[in-house]
Design a protein around this motif. Structure first.
Motif, mmCIF file in Angstrom:
data_model
loop_
_atom_site.group_PDB
_atom_site.id
_atom_site.type_symbol
_atom_site.label_atom_id
_atom_site.label_comp_id
_atom_site.label_asym_id
_atom_site.label_seq_id
_atom_site.Cartn_x
_atom_site.Cartn_y
_atom_site.Cartn_z
ATOM 1 N N TRP A 140 -4.662 -9.565 19.514
ATOM 2 C CA TRP A 140 -6.037 -9.415 19.019
ATOM 3 C C TRP A 140 -6.146 -9.574 17.505
ATOM 4 C CZ3 TRP A 140 -7.774 -4.448 22.168
ATOM 5 C CH2 TRP A 140 -7.880 -4.803 23.510
ATOM 6 N N GLY A 141 -5.029 -9.776 16.837
ATOM 7 C CA GLY A 141 -5.044 -9.956 15.386
ATOM 8 C C GLY A 141 -5.385 -8.684 14.628
ATOM 9 N N LEU A 142 -4.973 -7.539 15.153
ATOM 10 C CA LEU A 142 -5.347 -6.253 14.556
ATOM 11 C C LEU A 142 -4.199 -5.566 13.828
ATOM 12 C CD1 LEU A 142 -7.561 -4.766 17.426
ATOM 13 C CD2 LEU A 142 -8.300 -5.949 15.350
ATOM 14 N N HIS A 215 1.314 11.452 14.282
ATOM 15 C CA HIS A 215 1.939 10.188 14.667
ATOM 16 C C HIS A 215 2.725 9.611 13.493
ATOM 17 C CE1 HIS A 215 -0.892 9.150 18.268
ATOM 18 N NE2 HIS A 215 0.073 9.986 18.579
ATOM 19 N N TYR A 216 3.917 9.149 13.796
ATOM 20 C CA TYR A 216 4.740 8.527 12.749
ATOM 21 C C TYR A 216 5.188 7.117 13.135
ATOM 22 C CZ TYR A 216 8.744 7.515 9.771
ATOM 23 O OH TYR A 216 9.622 6.912 8.907
ATOM 24 N N PHE A 217 5.795 6.969 14.312
ATOM 25 C CA PHE A 217 6.396 5.685 14.648
ATOM 26 C C PHE A 217 5.345 4.596 14.852
ATOM 27 C CE2 PHE A 217 8.374 2.644 17.632
ATOM 28 C CZ PHE A 217 9.426 2.231 16.825
ATOM 29 N N TRP A 218 4.250 4.925 15.554
ATOM 30 C CA TRP A 218 3.236 3.893 15.809
ATOM 31 C C TRP A 218 2.585 3.381 14.517
ATOM 32 C CZ3 TRP A 218 1.882 0.403 19.167
ATOM 33 C CH2 TRP A 218 0.619 -0.176 19.094
ATOM 34 N N THR A 223 1.576 -1.095 10.729
ATOM 35 C CA THR A 223 1.108 -1.263 9.356
ATOM 36 C C THR A 223 2.246 -1.816 8.503
ATOM 37 O OG1 THR A 223 1.685 1.026 8.785
ATOM 38 C CG2 THR A 223 -0.571 0.605 9.517
ATOM 39 N N SER A 224 1.871 -2.584 7.493
ATOM 40 C CA SER A 224 2.878 -3.215 6.649
ATOM 41 C C SER A 224 2.651 -2.973 5.166
ATOM 42 C CB SER A 224 2.923 -4.732 6.910
ATOM 43 O OG SER A 224 1.641 -5.314 6.699
ATOM 44 N N THR A 225 1.517 -2.414 4.795
ATOM 45 C CA THR A 225 1.231 -2.145 3.389
ATOM 46 C C THR A 225 1.014 -0.652 3.193
ATOM 47 O OG1 THR A 225 -1.153 -2.519 3.728
ATOM 48 C CG2 THR A 225 0.186 -4.417 3.047
ATOM 49 N N PRO A 226 1.422 -0.114 2.031
ATOM 50 C CA PRO A 226 1.255 1.336 1.799
ATOM 51 C C PRO A 226 -0.183 1.811 1.913
ATOM 52 C CG PRO A 226 2.750 0.385 0.186
ATOM 53 C CD PRO A 226 2.149 -0.763 0.937
ATOM 54 N N LEU A 231 -0.273 9.467 6.416
ATOM 55 C CA LEU A 231 0.349 10.512 5.608
ATOM 56 C C LEU A 231 1.790 10.783 6.022
ATOM 57 C CD1 LEU A 231 0.025 12.705 3.429
ATOM 58 C CD2 LEU A 231 -0.849 14.213 5.208
ATOM 59 N N GLN A 232 2.077 10.744 7.317
ATOM 60 C CA GLN A 232 3.431 11.045 7.769
ATOM 61 C C GLN A 232 4.433 10.037 7.218
ATOM 62 O OE1 GLN A 232 3.685 13.886 9.157
ATOM 63 N NE2 GLN A 232 1.483 14.144 9.378
ATOM 64 N N ILE A 233 4.028 8.789 7.088
ATOM 65 C CA ILE A 233 4.909 7.776 6.491
ATOM 66 C C ILE A 233 5.097 8.064 5.012
ATOM 67 C CG2 ILE A 233 5.196 5.309 6.048
ATOM 68 C CD1 ILE A 233 3.511 4.769 8.518
ATOM 69 N N GLY A 234 4.021 8.469 4.329
ATOM 70 C CA GLY A 234 4.120 8.807 2.914
ATOM 71 C C GLY A 234 5.054 9.981 2.673
ATOM 72 N N LEU A 235 5.013 10.982 3.554
ATOM 73 C CA LEU A 235 5.908 12.128 3.403
ATOM 74 C C LEU A 235 7.367 11.713 3.594
ATOM 75 C CD1 LEU A 235 3.963 14.943 5.293
ATOM 76 C CD2 LEU A 235 4.154 14.594 2.841
ATOM 77 N N ALA A 236 7.612 10.806 4.531
ATOM 78 C CA ALA A 236 8.978 10.315 4.715
ATOM 79 C C ALA A 236 9.439 9.527 3.496
ATOM 80 C CB ALA A 236 9.053 9.448 5.972
ATOM 81 N N GLN A 237 8.533 8.793 2.866
ATOM 82 C CA GLN A 237 8.889 8.041 1.662
ATOM 83 C C GLN A 237 9.196 8.967 0.500
ATOM 84 O OE1 GLN A 237 5.440 5.569 1.232
ATOM 85 N NE2 GLN A 237 6.171 4.015 2.668
ATOM 86 N N LEU A 238 8.593 10.143 0.471
ATOM 87 C CA LEU A 238 8.878 11.087 -0.608
ATOM 88 C C LEU A 238 10.339 11.502 -0.614
ATOM 89 C CD1 LEU A 238 5.826 13.528 -0.554
ATOM 90 C CD2 LEU A 238 6.384 11.852 -2.307
ATOM 91 N N ASN A 239 10.930 11.540 0.559
ATOM 92 C CA ASN A 239 12.317 11.970 0.650
ATOM 93 C C ASN A 239 13.267 10.990 -0.034
ATOM 94 O OD1 ASN A 239 14.272 13.821 1.485
ATOM 95 N ND2 ASN A 239 14.742 12.620 3.316
ATOM 96 N N SER A 240 12.835 9.721 -0.172
ATOM 97 C CA SER A 240 13.677 8.733 -0.845
ATOM 98 C C SER A 240 13.198 8.452 -2.261
ATOM 99 C CB SER A 240 13.707 7.422 -0.046
ATOM 100 O OG SER A 240 12.390 6.918 0.128
ATOM 101 N N VAL A 241 11.850 8.446 -2.458
ATOM 102 C CA VAL A 241 11.314 8.161 -3.784
ATOM 103 C C VAL A 241 11.580 9.314 -4.734
ATOM 104 C CG1 VAL A 241 9.190 7.722 -5.079
ATOM 105 C CG2 VAL A 241 9.546 6.630 -2.872
ATOM 106 N N GLU A 242 11.450 10.548 -4.228
ATOM 107 C CA GLU A 242 11.615 11.731 -5.068
ATOM 108 C C GLU A 242 12.660 12.662 -4.466
ATOM 109 O OE1 GLU A 242 10.253 12.449 -7.928
ATOM 110 O OE2 GLU A 242 8.883 10.756 -8.092
#
Length: 281
Positions: A140-142, A215-218, A223-226, A231-242
């Protein structure tokens, strides 16, 4: 009072004191992670990294909440999670109330079979639906859009089951009387049934919001851009960024908890009212 009665009263008081002490211990165990997340977000990094770790902040530091918003686009991801969760809650409530009403009050061929198929969807592991849902969103191009985040979750077999069982508890005489008075299906549903079903609706809303919000995995898959991530993806990124800033991670966790607490606070009175009403009946 006889010695036996006095000894019996003493044993009763000891049991009550033991039960209260046990409940205090259990509540402390449950609340401690939430307390330490809040305390850690207000601590200096020295307090968090020293051994043994500090349980109370020696000084209040609120800069971590500003830092967490600068580490990743967490503010945008925060808004994405809340928006997607609210859309999912609205969709689940609408589809569940309508389908629950159909299975509770209407009569049609193969009704039991259709309801059994709804229940069967609850037995299908969510992981087995990821690839078909992803291929559908891609066709569907979504991909990397908001509809991809919420479309697969706008209906739930659990919601249909919950509302149908709750509707079955209403006396059939109310439905028959409404029909005699010329009340149509939608009017009966909206004017009579929905206001009386607030406990079940509140429970379903809380369950749907928390499930979608966590939800985290879905979201990571579609999604491909920040700016489109949640939010759950952002929290996981905090563990590596900070990774050397635990106070920033704690601040992100505290911000993530707030919407769920607000949702529970908004609907708890309907749930409590339903429980007390059931006890009176």
């Amino acid at each position: 009072m006889s010695p036996l009665e006095r000894s019996g009263g003493g044993v009763g008081r000891l049991r009550s004191a033991g039960a209260i002490a046990g409940l205090v211990i259990l509540v402390s165990i449950v609340i401690f992670p939430l307390y330490y997340a809040v305390a850690g977000s207000l601590m200096d990094r020295e307090d968090l990294t020293r051994f043994p770790p500090a349980l109370f902040p020696t000084s209040i530091n609120v800069s971590s909440f500003g830092n967490v918003l600068n580490a990743v686009p967490l503010a945008r991801q925060y808004g994405n999670s809340i928006l997607v969760s609210l859309v999912v809650v609205l969709g689940v409530l609408v589809t569940s109330v309508l389908s629950g009403y159909v299975f509770a009050f209407l009569h049609f061929p193969l009704k039991r079979l259709a309801f059994g198929m709804f229940l069967a969807t609850m037995m299908v592991p969510a992981e087995s639906m990821i690839i078909p849902n992803y291929l559908t969103m891609a066709d569907w191009g979504l991909i990397n859009t908001f509809p991809a985040l919420f479309l697969p979750f706008l209906a739930a077999g659990f919601g249909t089951f919950l509302m149908r069982q709750f509707f079955l508890s209403f006396p059939k005489e109310v439905y028959e009387a409404a029909k005699v008075e010329g009340c149509g299906h939608l009017r009966f549903l909206w004017k009579i049934l929905v206001p009386l079903s607030r406990p079940a609706i509140g429970t379903l809303a809380i369950h749907s919001f928390i499930s979608s919000y966590n939800h985290y995995f879905w979201p990571l898959l579609v999604t491909s851009t920040p700016k489109m991530q949640t939010l759950q993806i952002g929290l996981a990124q905090l563990n590596s960024v900070e990774e050397r800033a635990p106070d920033v991670i704690f601040a992100g966790v505290v911000l993530a908890i707030i919407p769920m607490l607000v949702m529970i606070y908004m609907f708890q009175r309907h749930i409590v009212r339903g429980l007390t009403a059931g006890a009176v009946r």
